[in-house]
Design a protein around this motif. Structure first.
Motif, short mmCIF file in Angstrom:
data_model
loop_
_atom_site.label_atom_id
_atom_site.label_comp_id
_atom_site.label_asym_id
_atom_site.label_seq_id
_atom_site.Cartn_x
_atom_site.Cartn_y
_atom_site.Cartn_z
N ASN A 114 28.14 5.00 8.48
CA ASN A 114 28.21 6.46 8.31
C ASN A 114 27.86 7.18 9.61
O ASN A 114 28.48 8.18 9.95
CB ASN A 114 27.27 6.92 7.19
CG ASN A 114 27.75 6.46 5.83
OD1 ASN A 114 28.90 6.06 5.68
ND2 ASN A 114 26.87 6.50 4.84
N GLU A 115 26.88 6.64 10.31
CA GLU A 115 26.46 7.26 11.57
C GLU A 115 27.63 7.21 12.59
O GLU A 115 27.91 8.19 13.27
CB GLU A 115 25.27 6.43 12.07
CG GLU A 115 24.57 6.87 13.29
CD GLU A 115 23.57 5.75 13.69
OE1 GLU A 115 22.75 5.34 12.84
OE2 GLU A 115 23.67 5.27 14.83
N ARG B 64 30.40 9.63 11.34
CA ARG B 64 29.97 11.03 11.45
C ARG B 64 30.05 11.49 12.92
O ARG B 64 30.60 12.53 13.21
CB ARG B 64 28.54 11.13 10.93
CG ARG B 64 28.02 12.50 10.87
CD ARG B 64 26.69 12.54 10.10
NE ARG B 64 26.29 13.91 9.90
CZ ARG B 64 25.70 14.63 10.83
NH1 ARG B 64 25.41 14.10 12.00
NH2 ARG B 64 25.41 15.89 10.60
N SER B 65 29.54 10.68 13.83
CA SER B 65 29.54 11.15 15.21
C SER B 65 30.97 11.19 15.77
O SER B 65 31.31 12.09 16.52
CB SER B 65 28.59 10.37 16.10
OG SER B 65 28.81 9.03 15.94
N GLU C 270 24.62 2.75 6.25
CA GLU C 270 23.93 3.71 7.14
C GLU C 270 24.54 3.68 8.53
O GLU C 270 24.85 4.71 9.11
CB GLU C 270 22.42 3.44 7.23
CG GLU C 270 21.65 3.93 6.01
CD GLU C 270 21.31 2.79 5.08
OE1 GLU C 270 21.53 1.62 5.50
OE2 GLU C 270 20.86 3.05 3.95
N ARG C 271 24.69 2.47 9.06
CA ARG C 271 25.24 2.33 10.42
C ARG C 271 26.70 2.83 10.46
O ARG C 271 27.11 3.55 11.37
CB ARG C 271 25.16 0.85 10.85
CG ARG C 271 25.78 0.55 12.18
CD ARG C 271 24.93 1.04 13.35
NE ARG C 271 25.60 0.84 14.62
CZ ARG C 271 25.93 1.82 15.46
NH1 ARG C 271 25.63 3.07 15.20
NH2 ARG C 271 26.54 1.54 16.60
#
Ligand code: MLT
Length: 262
Positions: A251-252, A255-256, A248-249
């Protein structure tokens, strides 16, 4: 799975999702599916092209060591076959060595660079000798002993048992003894990539698992300092595979970065 013929070999890759293209180069001794947590979460936003390097995940192995420049050239050939222009290029560990080789081969193809748990330095004599030992061990004993030795090194000490099991199963599914031997010998042949990073002038993100014991945070800092304007992110609770251990971390962060740079 789509395939490409190159040097008389069948090479497979994943091509999933829609949006700006992102090429991801996997680490050792894994396959394209090791980026499944990214494909699952982000394929609504990006188109992922993820090659299986020679000898892994259904791609055939060639003769001799698998040089990092060959992994890069295979990836460029896949981009050519798909008629893709500049892409975001991400590489984890061995995939990072190949990503830097790709920057050397065709910098115009790189719209942004993501270096994950990798390093800019070449192997010293002791590391080269260990690579040869791994190659011989795979040739004589197969994949299982390599997987057993590597899983604890790849993950943070506190990684849950289920994560360990899943990684071991992934390695057993995708790696081949000849692929491990070729990649191990190929990594030993790589040179330093400092000049490549100093010359690189595009956007860059350097990610490292805070508990990475193979390419520790100092290695990430060294790479980030070589690239003007690079962003450096350390992921707590992750070892050498933050994309797998803390998806999750990770990917965040990815993505940003991609959205900001497009
Ligand atoms: C990898 O994860 O690709 C390898 O551990 C890299 C290396 O051994 O240098």
């Amino acid at each position: 799975m789509p395939t490409l013929q190159r040097d008389g070999l069948t090479l497979s890759y994943l091509d999933e999702g829609q949006g700006p293209p992102v090429l991801l180069l996997h680490g050792f001794p894994m396959g394209a599916e090791s980026f499944r947590p990214q494909l699952a979460a982000l394929s609504g936003s990006f188109r992922f092209i993820v090659p299986n390097h020679r000898g892994f995940g259904g791609s055939e192995v060639g003769p001799g060591p698998l040089e990092m420049s060959t992994i890069a050239a295979d990836a460029l050939a896949i981009l050519d076959a798909l008629a893709l222009g500049p892409v975001i290029v991400g590489g984890l560990s061995m995939g990072g060595y190949a990503a830097m080789a790709l920057v050397r081969l065709d910098p115009a193809r790189v719209r942004g660079l993501v270096l994950i748990d990798t390093q800019v330095t070449a192997d010293d004599a002791a590391a080269k000798a260990r690579r040869e030992e791994v190659a011989r061990q795979a040739e004589s004993g197969g994949v299982a002993p390599i997987a057993d030795a590597m899983v604890p090194r790849l993950l943070a000490p506190g990684a849950p048992e289920a994560v360990r099991q899943a990684l071991r199963e992934h390695i057993l599914r995708v790696a081949t003894p000849a692929g491990i031997a070729a990649a191990s010998r190929g990594m030993a042949l790589r040179g330093p990539s400092k000049e490549i990073l100093s010359r690189y002038s595009g956007p860059a993100l350097v990610v490292v698992g805070e508990e990475d014991g193979i390419t520790p945070p100092e290695k990430a800092k060294q790479m980030a300092e070589l690239i003007a304007g690079a962003q450096l992110v350390s992921i707590p609770g992750a070892g050498h595979l933050p994309n797998w251990e803390k998806p999750e971390r990770f990917n965040e962060v990815m993505r940003s970065f991609v959205l900001r740079e497009l």
